[in-house]
Design an enzyme around this catalytic site. Sequence first.
Site, PDB file in Angstrom:
ATOM      1  N   GLU B  29     -36.513  -0.262  -5.365  1.00 32.37           N
ATOM      2  CA  GLU B  29     -37.676  -1.130  -5.157  1.00 32.37           C
ATOM      3  C   GLU B  29     -37.234  -2.592  -5.223  1.00 32.37           C
ATOM      4  OE1 GLU B  29     -40.073   0.446  -8.320  1.00 32.37           O
ATOM      5  OE2 GLU B  29     -40.022   2.439  -7.404  1.00 32.37           O
ATOM      6  N   GLU B  60     -40.129   6.514  -7.459  1.00 32.33           N
ATOM      7  CA  GLU B  60     -38.905   6.838  -8.201  1.00 32.33           C
ATOM      8  C   GLU B  60     -38.450   8.259  -7.884  1.00 32.33           C
ATOM      9  OE1 GLU B  60     -41.604   5.414  -9.617  1.00 32.33           O
ATOM     10  OE2 GLU B  60     -40.821   3.382  -9.872  1.00 32.33           O
ATOM     11  N   PHE B  83     -37.065  -0.513 -13.652  1.00 35.85           N
ATOM     12  CA  PHE B  83     -37.012  -0.549 -15.122  1.00 35.85           C
ATOM     13  C   PHE B  83     -36.831   0.900 -15.581  1.00 35.85           C
ATOM     14  CE2 PHE B  83     -39.192  -4.496 -14.266  1.00 35.85           C
ATOM     15  CZ  PHE B  83     -38.749  -5.360 -15.250  1.00 35.85           C
ATOM     16  N   ILE B  87     -38.614   5.424 -14.828  1.00 36.55           N
ATOM     17  CA  ILE B  87     -37.753   6.480 -14.287  1.00 36.55           C
ATOM     18  C   ILE B  87     -38.455   7.838 -14.277  1.00 36.55           C
ATOM     19  CG2 ILE B  87     -36.586   7.314 -16.393  1.00 36.55           C
ATOM     20  CD1 ILE B  87     -33.911   6.898 -14.798  1.00 36.55           C
ATOM     21  N   PRO B  89     -41.293   9.278 -13.071  1.00 33.07           N
ATOM     22  CA  PRO B  89     -41.673  10.005 -11.846  1.00 33.07           C
ATOM     23  C   PRO B  89     -40.467  10.655 -11.161  1.00 33.07           C
ATOM     24  CG  PRO B  89     -42.780   7.886 -11.937  1.00 33.07           C
ATOM     25  CD  PRO B  89     -41.758   7.895 -13.048  1.00 33.07           C
ATOM     26  N   HIS B 129     -41.662  -2.176 -20.156  1.00 31.75           N
ATOM     27  CA  HIS B 129     -40.444  -2.827 -19.642  1.00 31.75           C
ATOM     28  C   HIS B 129     -39.378  -2.951 -20.728  1.00 31.75           C
ATOM     29  CE1 HIS B 129     -43.900  -4.219 -17.275  1.00 31.75           C
ATOM     30  NE2 HIS B 129     -43.081  -4.280 -16.252  1.00 31.75           N
TER      31      HIS B 129
END
Lengths: 413, 337
Positions: B29, B60, B83, B87, B89, B129
């Site tokens: 992304e 993701e 970030f 992760i 998904p 984040h």
Amino acid sequence: MERNAKMAQNNLHVPSNVARPGDAPDFSSVPLEPAGAAARPKIDVAARETHDLSYGLIRVLDDDGKAVGPWDPKLSAETLRTALRHMVQTRIYDNRMLRMHRQGKMSFYMTSNGEEAIAIGQGMALRDEDTLFPSYRQQGLLFVRGRSMVDMASHCMSNARDNLMGRQLPVHYTWREGNLFSISGNLCTQFPQAVGWAMACAYKGEEAIAASWIGEGSSAEGDFHVAMTLASVYRAPVILNLVNNQWAISTFQGIAGGNETTFAAKGIGYGIPGLRVDGNDVLAMHAATTWAAERARKGFGATFIEALTYRGGAHSTSDDPARYRPKEDWGSWPLGDPIERLKTHLIVIGEWSDERHAQMEGEITDQVLNDLKEAEGYGTLNAAPRPDPVTLFDDVLKDMPPNLKRQREEFGA
Amino acid sequence: MPQQNMIQALNAAQDILLERDPNVVIFGEDTGYFGGVFRATDGLQAKHGLQRVFDSPITEAGIIAMAIGMGANGLRPIAEIQFSDYIFPGFDQIISELSRLRYRSAGQYTAPVTVRSPWGGGIRGGQTHSMSPEAFFTHIPGIKVVVPSTPHDAKGLLISAVEDDDPVIFFEPKRLYNGPFDGDHEAAAKSWAQHSGGDVPDGHYTVPLGKAKVVRAGKDASIITYGTMVHVALAAVAKSGIDAEIIDLRTLAPVDLDTITWSVEKTGKCVIVHEAPKTSGFGAELSAAIQENCFYHLEAPITRVTGWDTPYPHAHEWEYFPSQARIINALQHVMKV
């Protein structure tokens, strides 16, 4: 009382319009468009122009066994007989394997009864260099690609000849030599992987493409949306196939969204042409796949194909469909039996006979029995020889890491 | 030697990898035209072309799945997850697919995928984040997990990861991108220019996977840590007056147990430090392994300094983030026993 009154007004819609045990089979919602009626557009057709194709039904074989209309792939009689042989072989193999499961020679099995035209018709329309990302019910692809039944059965029995070293459930084949990717048991994960594979074909400038298969049930997974989005965005040379066999274990296709639209029509929203095809018509499946493959090879991107069919048998050997659907359902399926339909067609065009068919069935049965017996000679799940147990530590990583070396030592190797 | 921050080092590594191997592709992304939200791929699309460094949709699962398909078909993808908190998904594709492909196909299909992802806290990123999700991945057979702590190691480890034929999850301590943060959030930010870890050689070099580094030799106790906490531990030891050895694991899976046991057997005392929550964190695995291997050398209980068992907070970041003071307390605790 007040709670009961409220319950009476429960407005939640849960689809349930399907025949259950004790009911008469009801396929009134299955479209029966006449064979030959669907138009065959040019391969550069825009997705939005495939509306009629995605809500209708592409059929070639009519009720009299004749091949009609613009989708007729005009295959030679020799090719048709090859298709018939593969389909008959798939069914005989499946049903013998089912018996071997009952005899305890493997842990699990899944037949593709009733769905043979999909794997066979589509497989025969692809090139050997095209990589296949099937689900667990397209074993017919392996027959098209020429895999030996000894090897297939050896895998299913997890014996010493199993090319997967006893690491995978039966039917979850991998065959690199035949460009058949590793079959996962997690549903739909292969769909976006096939897109990635196809993108690499494009990246390398190859003509090879990828094709993948899922069931209608797993089209509700996020990976379906992921695959369709990526295939569209990067115009990947891939054929994305959805086998709508009406049943996800016990759950009917309405629960996967099939009551509100056709599955094929979902392609249009992603900008991918959607074709709805009679999955029990091997000529229609071959023709649609040939069209989609040419589109992919010429740079027009992905095609989404819904193959309309019926799961003839149980989901797997761990399933009993008598508990959730009428026993006589399969026999009432309006699109018939794919093997009978092709056989009838070959007879109608004067290229086959009941005698030749019976003879072929006999030959294939002998071959299946011979090959399965040979495979048993390499062991079964419960009878040696089996893969050396110490190999269970291999192939986790390319080089065995220190923790696994220690565990292998602890294991006694 | 040229001085680089960690972003520049990661960018240089990817530039070199793209240059040397036409099968290397980068996507994620915002990684293409823009060059990534942390700039790790800045300029790489302009230099190497649209088809080698490109933007992905926000997916993701798709980024990982695409990388699997491409990797199995001969490419060597570097997939960026913006970030590490994002992760999940893609978790199924990593856990059920990427990590098992070699095993379940008995080596017929493999996917040499590197997943790069900014990781860890200290940037006021709140719960979405700041996570350190490494333990989810170290639990899974079939993938390697790397966390660098300096620009030098980041470049060398990333080159090793991409050239490795197995999948690697490459977590980048984002608080270390611009300087060696030692946990003192009120002090002026330090730059990598004044730190030996910012000495980054030009061109291709590798730092081997699976090898820890002794970043401070000592005889009184062993601190086992990785990522940002390496620098917090260094500052804590300097203030503590305790001659502690500090091991930067660099690779968490497969972990360098030899270096860990060598150090703990020597010192007899062990403090494990990480940002992630304590319960079932990677420190639990380290603690168990040290107990199994070094029990008769231990002179004090193995002690863990970690994030609390809470989601990563926003306003109370510095109450959560393991501090120098907590490390000093732990060192004093193991020394007193």
